[in-house]
Design a protein around this motif. Structure first.
Motif, PDB file in Angstrom:
ATOM      1  N   ALA A 210       0.827  -1.211   0.000  1.00 41.89           N
ATOM      2  CA  ALA A 210       0.000   0.000   0.000  1.00 41.89           C
ATOM      3  C   ALA A 210       0.859   1.258   0.000  1.00 41.89           C
ATOM      4  CB  ALA A 210      -0.931  -0.011   1.212  1.00 41.89           C
ATOM      5  N   ILE A 211       1.898   1.293   0.831  1.00 36.59           N
ATOM      6  CA  ILE A 211       2.749   2.487   0.866  1.00 36.59           C
ATOM      7  C   ILE A 211       3.573   2.593  -0.410  1.00 36.59           C
ATOM      8  CG2 ILE A 211       4.735   1.445   2.054  1.00 36.59           C
ATOM      9  CD1 ILE A 211       4.941   4.063   3.667  1.00 36.59           C
ATOM     10  N   SER A 212       3.870   1.439  -1.038  1.00 40.91           N
ATOM     11  CA  SER A 212       4.554   1.463  -2.331  1.00 40.91           C
ATOM     12  C   SER A 212       3.650   2.089  -3.391  1.00 40.91           C
ATOM     13  CB  SER A 212       4.949   0.045  -2.749  1.00 40.91           C
ATOM     14  OG  SER A 212       5.846  -0.535  -1.826  1.00 40.91           O
ATOM     15  N   ALA A 216       4.191   5.576  -5.509  1.00 41.25           N
ATOM     16  CA  ALA A 216       4.040   5.658  -6.966  1.00 41.25           C
ATOM     17  C   ALA A 216       3.062   6.750  -7.352  1.00 41.25           C
ATOM     18  CB  ALA A 216       3.584   4.305  -7.516  1.00 41.25           C
ATOM     19  N   SER A 217       1.984   6.902  -6.585  1.00 43.65           N
ATOM     20  CA  SER A 217       0.996   7.930  -6.898  1.00 43.65           C
ATOM     21  C   SER A 217       1.585   9.331  -6.741  1.00 43.65           C
ATOM     22  CB  SER A 217      -0.246   7.767  -6.009  1.00 43.65           C
ATOM     23  OG  SER A 217      -0.009   8.203  -4.680  1.00 43.65           O
ATOM     24  N   LYS A 218       2.487   9.505  -5.772  1.00 45.28           N
ATOM     25  CA  LYS A 218       3.156  10.800  -5.608  1.00 45.28           C
ATOM     26  C   LYS A 218       4.024  11.118  -6.825  1.00 45.28           C
ATOM     27  CE  LYS A 218       1.659  11.724  -1.430  1.00 45.28           C
ATOM     28  NZ  LYS A 218       0.771  12.892  -1.163  1.00 45.28           N
ATOM     29  N   LEU A 219       4.676  10.100  -7.355  1.00 50.89           N
ATOM     30  CA  LEU A 219       5.517  10.295  -8.531  1.00 50.89           C
ATOM     31  C   LEU A 219       4.674  10.548  -9.774  1.00 50.89           C
ATOM     32  CD1 LEU A 219       8.164   7.512  -7.836  1.00 50.89           C
ATOM     33  CD2 LEU A 219       8.458   9.982  -7.569  1.00 50.89           C
ATOM     34  N   VAL A 220       3.516   9.900  -9.864  1.00 49.11           N
ATOM     35  CA  VAL A 220       2.605  10.142 -10.989  1.00 49.11           C
ATOM     36  C   VAL A 220       2.171  11.603 -11.012  1.00 49.11           C
ATOM     37  CG1 VAL A 220       0.296   9.627 -11.904  1.00 49.11           C
ATOM     38  CG2 VAL A 220       1.759   7.761 -11.102  1.00 49.11           C
ATOM     39  N   ALA A 221       1.957  12.169  -9.834  1.00 50.39           N
ATOM     40  CA  ALA A 221       1.500  13.560  -9.749  1.00 50.39           C
ATOM     41  C   ALA A 221       2.595  14.565 -10.073  1.00 50.39           C
ATOM     42  CB  ALA A 221       0.952  13.837  -8.346  1.00 50.39           C
ATOM     43  N   SER A 222       3.847  14.129 -10.095  1.00 49.20           N
ATOM     44  CA  SER A 222       4.954  15.048 -10.337  1.00 49.20           C
ATOM     45  C   SER A 222       5.037  15.434 -11.813  1.00 49.20           C
ATOM     46  CB  SER A 222       6.270  14.399  -9.909  1.00 49.20           C
ATOM     47  OG  SER A 222       7.370  15.202 -10.290  1.00 49.20           O
ATOM     48  N   PRO A 223       5.218  16.719 -12.107  1.00 46.91           N
ATOM     49  CA  PRO A 223       5.382  17.162 -13.496  1.00 46.91           C
ATOM     50  C   PRO A 223       6.730  16.769 -14.086  1.00 46.91           C
ATOM     51  CG  PRO A 223       5.685  19.012 -12.000  1.00 46.91           C
ATOM     52  CD  PRO A 223       5.228  17.855 -11.165  1.00 46.91           C
ATOM     53  N   ALA A 280      -3.816   4.940   0.041  1.00 49.26           N
ATOM     54  CA  ALA A 280      -3.272   4.620  -1.279  1.00 49.26           C
ATOM     55  C   ALA A 280      -4.372   4.637  -2.334  1.00 49.26           C
ATOM     56  CB  ALA A 280      -2.594   3.252  -1.250  1.00 49.26           C
ATOM     57  N   ALA A 281      -5.544   4.097  -1.996  1.00 49.44           N
ATOM     58  CA  ALA A 281      -6.674   4.108  -2.937  1.00 49.44           C
ATOM     59  C   ALA A 281      -7.140   5.531  -3.202  1.00 49.44           C
ATOM     60  CB  ALA A 281      -7.820   3.262  -2.386  1.00 49.44           C
ATOM     61  N   LEU A 282      -7.235   6.333  -2.147  1.00 47.32           N
ATOM     62  CA  LEU A 282      -7.679   7.722  -2.298  1.00 47.32           C
ATOM     63  C   LEU A 282      -6.698   8.525  -3.147  1.00 47.32           C
ATOM     64  CD1 LEU A 282      -8.811   8.351   1.392  1.00 47.32           C
ATOM     65  CD2 LEU A 282     -10.323   8.351  -0.611  1.00 47.32           C
ATOM     66  N   SER A 283      -5.400   8.371  -2.861  1.00 44.41           N
ATOM     67  CA  SER A 283      -4.382   9.135  -3.581  1.00 44.41           C
ATOM     68  C   SER A 283      -4.279   8.700  -5.039  1.00 44.41           C
ATOM     69  CB  SER A 283      -3.032   8.977  -2.883  1.00 44.41           C
ATOM     70  OG  SER A 283      -2.030   9.710  -3.548  1.00 44.41           O
ATOM     71  N   THR A 284      -4.272   7.387  -5.268  1.00 40.02           N
ATOM     72  CA  THR A 284      -4.172   6.882  -6.643  1.00 40.02           C
ATOM     73  C   THR A 284      -5.391   7.293  -7.455  1.00 40.02           C
ATOM     74  OG1 THR A 284      -2.873   4.979  -5.874  1.00 40.02           O
ATOM     75  CG2 THR A 284      -3.885   4.814  -8.056  1.00 40.02           C
ATOM     76  N   GLY A 285      -6.556   7.196  -6.852  1.00 45.50           N
ATOM     77  CA  GLY A 285      -7.772   7.618  -7.545  1.00 45.50           C
ATOM     78  C   GLY A 285      -7.745   9.091  -7.903  1.00 45.50           C
ATOM     79  N   VAL A 296     -14.061   3.551  -2.741  1.00 44.46           N
ATOM     80  CA  VAL A 296     -13.448   2.388  -2.086  1.00 44.46           C
ATOM     81  C   VAL A 296     -12.555   2.845  -0.935  1.00 44.46           C
ATOM     82  CG1 VAL A 296     -11.811   0.487  -2.386  1.00 44.46           C
ATOM     83  CG2 VAL A 296     -13.534   0.940  -4.137  1.00 44.46           C
ATOM     84  N   GLY A 297     -11.731   3.854  -1.193  1.00 42.74           N
ATOM     85  CA  GLY A 297     -10.839   4.350  -0.156  1.00 42.74           C
ATOM     86  C   GLY A 297     -11.585   4.907   1.044  1.00 42.74           C
ATOM     87  N   SER A 298     -12.703   5.565   0.798  1.00 40.02           N
ATOM     88  CA  SER A 298     -13.493   6.129   1.893  1.00 40.02           C
ATOM     89  C   SER A 298     -14.048   5.035   2.794  1.00 40.02           C
ATOM     90  CB  SER A 298     -14.631   6.980   1.331  1.00 40.02           C
ATOM     91  OG  SER A 298     -14.120   8.083   0.592  1.00 40.02           O
ATOM     92  N   VAL A 299     -14.562   3.970   2.180  1.00 42.72           N
ATOM     93  CA  VAL A 299     -15.086   2.842   2.966  1.00 42.72           C
ATOM     94  C   VAL A 299     -13.965   2.196   3.782  1.00 42.72           C
ATOM     95  CG1 VAL A 299     -16.111   0.545   2.833  1.00 42.72           C
ATOM     96  CG2 VAL A 299     -17.005   2.387   1.401  1.00 42.72           C
ATOM     97  N   LEU A 300     -12.832   1.954   3.142  1.00 41.81           N
ATOM     98  CA  LEU A 300     -11.705   1.329   3.827  1.00 41.81           C
ATOM     99  C   LEU A 300     -11.167   2.217   4.949  1.00 41.81           C
ATOM    100  CD1 LEU A 300      -9.731  -0.189   0.802  1.00 41.81           C
ATOM    101  CD2 LEU A 300     -11.279  -1.361   2.385  1.00 41.81           C
ATOM    102  N   LEU A 301     -11.269   3.526   4.768  1.00 39.24           N
ATOM    103  CA  LEU A 301     -10.794   4.445   5.800  1.00 39.24           C
ATOM    104  C   LEU A 301     -11.585   4.277   7.091  1.00 39.24           C
ATOM    105  CD1 LEU A 301      -9.018   6.826   6.698  1.00 39.24           C
ATOM    106  CD2 LEU A 301     -10.775   8.355   5.762  1.00 39.24           C
ATOM    107  N   TRP A 302     -12.914   4.167   6.984  1.00 41.95           N
ATOM    108  CA  TRP A 302     -13.717   4.035   8.194  1.00 41.95           C
ATOM    109  C   TRP A 302     -13.530   2.687   8.857  1.00 41.95           C
ATOM    110  CZ3 TRP A 302     -14.755   8.253  10.389  1.00 41.95           C
ATOM    111  CH2 TRP A 302     -15.015   9.395   9.633  1.00 41.95           C
TER     112      TRP A 302
END
Length: 327
Positions: A210-212, A216-223, A280-285, A296-302
Motif C-alpha cells: 500500500a505504501i509502495s 508511486a501515486s506521488k511520482l505520478v503527480a509530479s510534473p 493509497a486508494a484515495l491518492s491513486t484515484g 473504495v478508499g473512503s469505505v476502507l478508511l472508516w
C-alpha cells in the motif's frame, strides 16, 4: 526522615514514569504510523477537524517515543543496540516519514524537511543493522524494511510536489525502487503460516504494498515525469494497489477463519496497513482520475478508524491495569 521509596528514582510517580519510558518497545512506533496515516486519510476525505485531532495525537505519541528511545540509548545502550537489530526498530523511520508527510500536506514544509532529514539519517544505519541479522523464516514485521524505505519515497515525493526541489522526486523514485527490491526479499523469507497465526504484524505484508502504491501515486503527480515514464509510474501504482487489495482480502478472510481477539501491541501493525490501503486508494484515484477508487478508499478508511478505536481501547485498558498493579 525520608525513606528510599519516598525519594525520586525510588518508586515515586516520576521514577515509575521514567522506568516505563525506558521499557517502551520499538514496535510502539506502529501506533504513530497508524494514527498519522488516519490523519492523512481523514484530510483527503474532507474531515478536517478529525484529521487535526489525529495529527495532534500522532505528534504527541512521536514525541513520547522519541523521549523513550533517547532514555534507552542513554541508560541501556546494549539493549538499545539489540533492539536496533530487529525490524520493529524501523518503525522509527516509517513513523517519522508518515508524520512528515502529513505536515507537508498541511503546508509545514520546513518541519517536514526536518523530519525527512531525521528519518534519512536513521534509515541506513537501522536498515543495515536489521538486514545483517535477518534469518529465515521471518514474521510480517520484516516487511518494515520496505515500509521504511517507501516512507522516505512518499515524504520526498510529497515535498517535491510542494516545490522543494525536483531532486527530491528523483530520490523518491530511487527509494521506491529499492523498497520494491526489499519487499521481494522479505516476501521470499516470509513465514506464510503467519497469515493464520500472526498476532497483527502479518498485515504489514499488505501495508508495504500500500505504501509502495502511495509512493508511486506521488511520482505520478509530479510534473517531472512525462510520456512513457509517466505511464509506467501510473501502471505501477495500479498494479501495486491491486496486489495490496489481494493481500488485504486474504488477510481479512484469515482473520474471519481464525479469529484472534484480545489486545496485542502488534495490532497497531494491523491498523496501519488498513489505513495505508485506504490512503493509497484515495491518492491513486485522485492523481489517476479514477473516481470509484475514492469511494473504495473512503469505505476502507472508516474500517481503519474502527480498528484504531478498538486497538486504542485495548491499549488504554492494559495501561490502566498496569498502573493499578504498580500503585
Amino acid at each position: 526522615m525520608s525513606t528510599p521509596a519516598d525519594r525520586p528514582g525510588h518508586g515515586s510517580p516520576a521514577a515509575r514514569a521514567l522506568d516505563a519510558l525506558r521499557t517502551v518497545p520499538p514496535s510502539a512506533g506502529a501506533a504513530v504510523m497508524a494514527t498519522g496515516i488516519l490523519s492523512m486519510g481523514l484530510r483527503l476525505t474532507g474531515h478536517g477537524v478529525l484529521s487535526a485531532i489525529a495529527l495532534t495525537v500522532a505528534t504527541v505519541l512521536w514525541l513520547v517515543l522519541a523521549l523513550a528511545f533517547a532514555l534507552q540509548l542513554a541508560c541501556d545502550r546494549a539493549r538499545w543496540q539489540a533492539s536496533a537489530a530487529n525490524p520493529p526498530a524501523l518503525t522509527a523511520v516509517a513513523a517519522t516519514c508518515v508524520l512528515g508527510t502529513r505536515y507537508s500536506l498541511a503546508g509545514r514544509q520546513p518541519l517536514a524537511l526536518v523530519l525527512l532529514a531525521v528519518a534519512a539519517a536513521a534509515w541506513p544505519w537501522l536498515l543495515v543493522s536489521v538486514l545483517r541479522h535477518w534469518k529465515r523464516p521471518v514474521p510480517g514485521v520484516a516487511f518494515l524494511v520496505c515500509v521504511a524505505t517507501q516512507g522516505l519515497a512518499v515524504l520526498g515525493g510529497t515535498l517535491a510536489l510542494a516545490g522543494r526541489g525536483d531532486w527530491l522526486a528523483r530520490a523518491a523514485l530511487a527509494a521506491g525502487l529499492l523498497g520494491l527490491v526489499l519487499y521481494v526479499e522479505a516476501l521470499a523469507r516470509f513465514e506464510f503460516r503467519q497469515v493464520f497465526t500472526g498476532q497483527g504484524d502479518q498485515w504489514v505484508a499488505a501495508g508495504a504494498l500500500a505504501i509502495s502504491a502511495l509512493a508511486a501515486s506521488k511520482l505520478v503527480a509530479s510534473p517531472l515525469w512525462s510520456g512513457g515514464a509517466h505511464q509506467a509510474l501510473r501502471d505501477a501504482a495500479f498494479v501495486l494497489l491491486a496486489l495490496d487489495f489481494a493481500w488485504y482480502a486474504v488477510l481479512a478472510v484469515a482473520e474471519f477463519v481464525r479469529p484472534r481477539p484480545g489486545y496485542d501491541l502488534r495490532r497497531w501493525s494491523t491498523v496501519f496497513p488498513l489505513g495505508m490501503t485506504a490512503v493509497a486508494a484515495l491518492s491513486t484515484g485522485q492523481v489517476a482520475h479514477v473516481r470509484w477508487l475514492h469511494g473504495v478508499g473512503s469505505v476502507l478508511l472508516w474500517i481503519a478508524v474502527a480498528a484504531w478505536l478498538l486497538t486504542a481501547v485495548g491499549w488504554g485498558s492494559r495501561a490502566v491495569r498496569r498502573v493499578r498493579a504498580t500503585a
